[in-house]
Design an enzyme around this catalytic site. Structure first.
Site, PDB file in Angstrom:
ATOM      1  N   PHE A 126      48.248  41.216  37.340  1.00 20.71           N
ATOM      2  CA  PHE A 126      47.639  41.389  38.654  1.00 20.71           C
ATOM      3  C   PHE A 126      46.127  41.176  38.657  1.00 20.71           C
ATOM      4  CE2 PHE A 126      51.722  43.397  39.388  1.00 20.71           C
ATOM      5  CZ  PHE A 126      52.030  42.909  40.649  1.00 20.71           C
ATOM      6  N   GLU A 127      45.476  41.393  37.536  1.00 20.26           N
ATOM      7  CA  GLU A 127      44.048  41.115  37.487  1.00 20.26           C
ATOM      8  C   GLU A 127      43.789  39.616  37.402  1.00 20.26           C
ATOM      9  OE1 GLU A 127      41.599  43.075  37.993  1.00 20.26           O
ATOM     10  OE2 GLU A 127      42.630  45.016  37.900  1.00 20.26           O
TER      11      GLU A 127
END
Length: 274
Positions: A126-127
């Site tokens: 997700f980063e």
């Protein structure tokens, strides 16, 4: 407002301490005083250049231009020592009794300092990988897998740019203990969390910041002894805003964190790591 410092030799009488005698000037133009010793904590107030502050104690925290000392002022908040004219980059007051900003009663040092592979996979997914410092969706400069730059050009990062995915993961692994410590500082000993629950919460804190986690209803409910799976399932999805807008990526991330949190595991991570 003229404030003063409490030295390590302060005399305690019936639970009080002797008044301090020295004031230190703020040398930054507008300096934030935060709820804990790091840039991820919430801002409680600001000091203008030239303001005099007292230092009741000092503690390690986020490094700012090579100085990792944070000063707790008489206002009860923390300012980076780099912005205070103490005349030294070392300690001029006694060390704070805790790491700063603890609200849950604290835990022993036996909690897991990092997270399991499922947590690493979630965070990196997700980063996203960023080889060079660049603004994130709300304009904050980040690099690697979500490392928030503390200095211009992210000069605090010891790895050369452009990062590789290997060095980016190494940077992430060095960042994570800061966020697991936040959790350990804010939680009391009522919650018993397995490694999946711990990893999901660390992902959340890594994303929203220690200051937001500290004052959250999620932490308060865990400290009240409520069922962790129920708390996480109800509270994590609320954290879907960035810059005042609902971001689809945050909605997906919170769902993934809930899924990981509610995945059974016999391996304990908090308050004692197994």
């Amino acid at each position: 407002m003229k404030l003063t410092t409490i030295s390590a030799a302060a005399v305690f009488v019936l639970g009080s301490f002797a008044p301090a005698v020295n004031g230190y000037a703020i040398k930054g133009d507008v300096v934030n005083c935060r709820s804990g010793p790091g840039t991820s904590y919430g801002v409680k107030k600001t000091y203008n250049k030239g303001a005099n502050v007292s230092i009741s104690c000092q503690t390690p925290g986020t490094s700012v231009n090579g100085n990792n000392i944070w000063d707790k002022t008489s206002d009860g908040c923390y300012v980076a020592d780099y912005y205070v004219s103490t005349g030294t980059n070392g300690y001029v007051a006694s060390k704070c009794s805790t790491g700063g900003g603890s609200s849950g009663g604290g835990s022993s040092s036996s909690y897991c300092k990092t997270v399991n592979q499922a947590g690493i996979n979630l965070i990196t997914e997700f980063e996203g990988f960023v080889a060079r410092p660049s603004p994130d969706p709300i304009g904050l400069p980040t690099v690697g897998y979500g490392h928030l730059c503390q200095t211009k050009g992210c000069s605090e990062v010891k790895y050369k740019f452009p990062l590789t995915k290997t060095t980016a993961k190494q940077l992430l692994n060095s960042d994570l203990p800061k966020y697991t410590k936040c959790l350990a500082d804010y939680l009391n000993n009522k919650p018993s969390l397995n490694d999946n629950q711990w990893a999901a919460l660390t992902s959340w804190v890594f994303n929203v910041g220690c200051g937001n986690a500290k004052t959250s209803s999620l932490v308060k409910r865990l400290n009240n002894g409520e069922n962790p799976n129920t708390v996480a399932s109800q509270e994590l999805p609320k954290w879907r805003l960035a810059g005042g807008k609902v971001l689809p990526g945050l909605v997906r991330r919170r769902a993934a964190e809930v899924k990981l949190f509610t995945t059974a595991s016999s391996k304990k991570a908090y308050p004692k790591c197994q």
